[in-house]
Structures are given as structure tokens and as C-alpha cells.
Design an enzyme around this catalytic site. Sequence first.
Site, PDB file in Angstrom:
ATOM      1  N   GLN A 143       1.057  -1.264  -0.295  1.00 14.55           N
ATOM      2  CA  GLN A 143       0.393   0.090  -0.297  1.00 14.55           C
ATOM      3  C   GLN A 143       0.838   1.135  -0.022  1.00 14.55           C
ATOM      4  OE1 GLN A 143      -2.042  -0.789   3.485  1.00 14.55           O
ATOM      5  NE2 GLN A 143      -0.398  -1.111   4.649  1.00 14.55           N
ATOM      6  N   HIS A 148      -8.227   3.421  19.676  1.00 14.82           N
ATOM      7  CA  HIS A 148      -7.460   2.488  20.121  1.00 14.82           C
ATOM      8  C   HIS A 148      -8.245   2.291  22.016  1.00 14.82           C
ATOM      9  CE1 HIS A 148      -4.303   3.278  17.646  1.00 14.82           C
ATOM     10  NE2 HIS A 148      -4.681   2.453  17.088  1.00 14.82           N
ATOM     11  N   ASP A 184      -7.787  -4.613  14.393  1.00 13.66           N
ATOM     12  CA  ASP A 184      -7.464  -3.320  13.553  1.00 13.66           C
ATOM     13  C   ASP A 184      -7.512  -3.050  12.759  1.00 13.66           C
ATOM     14  OD1 ASP A 184      -6.634  -0.838  14.563  1.00 13.66           O
ATOM     15  OD2 ASP A 184      -4.482  -1.145  15.685  1.00 13.66           O
ATOM     16  N   SER A 185      -8.242  -3.324  11.466  1.00 19.07           N
ATOM     17  CA  SER A 185      -7.953  -3.680  10.594  1.00 19.07           C
ATOM     18  C   SER A 185      -7.500  -1.778   9.969  1.00 19.07           C
ATOM     19  CB  SER A 185      -9.017  -4.372   9.383  1.00 19.07           C
ATOM     20  OG  SER A 185     -10.273  -3.598  10.091  1.00 19.07           O
TER      21      SER A 185
HETATM   22  N1  SPD Z   1     -11.504   4.692   8.517  1.00 21.46           N
HETATM   23  C1  SPD Z   1     -10.653   4.201   9.035  1.00 21.46           C
HETATM   24  C2  SPD Z   1     -10.439   2.905   9.600  1.00 21.46           C
HETATM   25  C3  SPD Z   1      -9.622   2.756   9.920  1.00 21.46           C
HETATM   26  C4  SPD Z   1      -9.188   1.708  11.331  1.00 21.46           C
HETATM   27  N2  SPD Z   1      -7.735   1.040  11.723  1.00 21.46           N
HETATM   28  C5  SPD Z   1      -6.826   1.987  11.744  1.00 21.46           C
HETATM   29  C6  SPD Z   1      -5.555   1.442  12.832  1.00 21.46           C
HETATM   30  C7  SPD Z   1      -5.530   2.048  13.634  1.00 21.46           C
HETATM   31  N3  SPD Z   1      -4.309   0.963  14.622  1.00 21.46           N
END
Ligand code: SPD
Length: 275
Positions: free
Chosen positions: A30, A61, A154-155
Site C-alpha cells: 500500500q 485504540h 484493527d484492520s
Molecule cells: N477509516 C479508518 C478506519 C481505520 C481503522 N484502523 C486504524 C488502525 C489504527 N491502529
Amino acid sequence: MELWFSETFGDIRTAWRVKEVLYHARSKYQDILILDTVPFGRMLVLDGCVMTTERDECAYHEMLVHPALLAHARPQEVCVVGGGDGGTVREVLKHPTVKRVVLAEIDEEVIAVSRQYLPSLASALGDPRVEIVVGDGARYLADHPREFDVVLSDSTDPVGPGAALFGDAYFQSARNALREGGVFVTQCKSLWADADSVRDSAARLSRYFSTVLPYVAAVPTYPTGSWSFLLATQGVDARCTAAADRQALICETTRYYTPAHQSAAFAVPAFHAGA
Ligand code: SPD
């Protein structure tokens, strides 16, 4: 001349004034960008989407981690899928019962860049309880049945490689990776922009978990400023399970989560709750 960065999310565009571009490169997976913004400090952007900022990362978080870990009777082994910036791991390590945290992150460049530019999040990754696995988190869960007390997803958003982390196979692997009494949470989407998609993910999760509860947090740098999460268990109601002493300890260092959030965050808007 003023420099601005904007994220476009469907028909919504949000912009932040930028002081400086600190890093910009393409990894194997990415586009990775680190900005120093005027209103939110340093910002990590992946493929044009804001992932986290120094100023509001606490909201995301803390709310991804604490409702789940406090809903578990004694969380010892935790797996974080994604989350290479380290913010989620940092919050998990605040729980004294935790002995081991596996971070399964596909892109090692995200980890390296976060270590360099976001030390307030990534420094947690050096803790001896943390095991970093660079690879596909979905595969990792599938290969580790009944190993974890809590799995935290935590995607990125469900586009491109992130889409697999919202599918049936992944949710089934997450369930299988949990021991009895286990808790799974996934970050989801905005109820204001994507309520149908949140419902769809909840319905999918319900095929593998008997209790699936949506909850929300205010994350100003995410599209619409309000973000949802789904917490899935086999019959545990996270809203009324947190032990007061453990919760008080966690709240000594949180900037967003308070004891009230353990139940109040689950009060979703009527247009979603009633659907
Ligand atoms: N639209 C943003 C969603 C992001 C979720 N994950 C963020 C990772 C941070 N640790």
C-alpha cells in the site's frame, strides 16, 4: 502557500491543514504517508485513508481494546490482527493479566514507519510480551485454534486486502482461535455513512457468535467523526461484566475511555438499534 490533505469517503470529503510531509513511499501492499498536521499532530495515512493521528488515536485504540478486555474474566493471551502502528498493543499491555500479545500485521513497512514517526504508539511493540508476526492475520488465526482469550481486529477499511477481514471465513477463524469465554472485536465503519454495511457485518458475525453488540466512539479524523465497532462473544454481555477494580486501574491512564463508556458506548442511534 497552505498545504492540505483530504480524504474522500464516498460523497464525504474531510481535510486537514498540513505543516509537513514527513514520509511518503509505497510498500509491497500500500501507499504509506506520514503527515504532520496542524489540528491533529502526526497522521498515518494508508492508501489515502486516515488510520490514526497523535491527537485522537486514544479514542479509537482505547475503545477497540478496553470494552473487550474488561468483558473477559481474565485475559492472558491476546491476538491483534493489523494494527502495525502499535496503538492497540499499547492499550492491551495496560491489562496486568496479559502475558502474551501476538501482533499479526501483513505490512512490515507500517511497523517500521510507525516506530520511526509515531513512537508514542509503536514503542509498545518492544515490550517482551509482544510477539510480532509479519504475515496474513486471517491465515494466522486459522492456524492457531483455541489459543487466545481476546482477538482484536484493527484492520484497514474493507477495500482491497482489508476486505477479507470482514468476511465469513475470517469471522469463523476468529471464533475458532478463541478459548472458552473469549471475546472478539472488530473495528467496523461509520453508522452515518455505512449503516447497511455495519448491519451486514453484524449479521455475518452472528453466524459464529451468539451475542454480537455494536458500539460507537467519537473519532474526529474518521469519516463522519463517529466510528463503530462490533463486539462478539458466546453469551457474554460486555455492558455489565467489567470488574470495578480492573476498570479503575485502566482508567488511571486512559484519555477517552471511562467506566461509563463500558455501557454508554453501546447505546447506538435509534435508526440503527431499531433496524
Ligand atoms: N477509516 C479508518 C478506519 C481505520 C481503522 N484502523 C486504524 C488502525 C489504527 N491502529
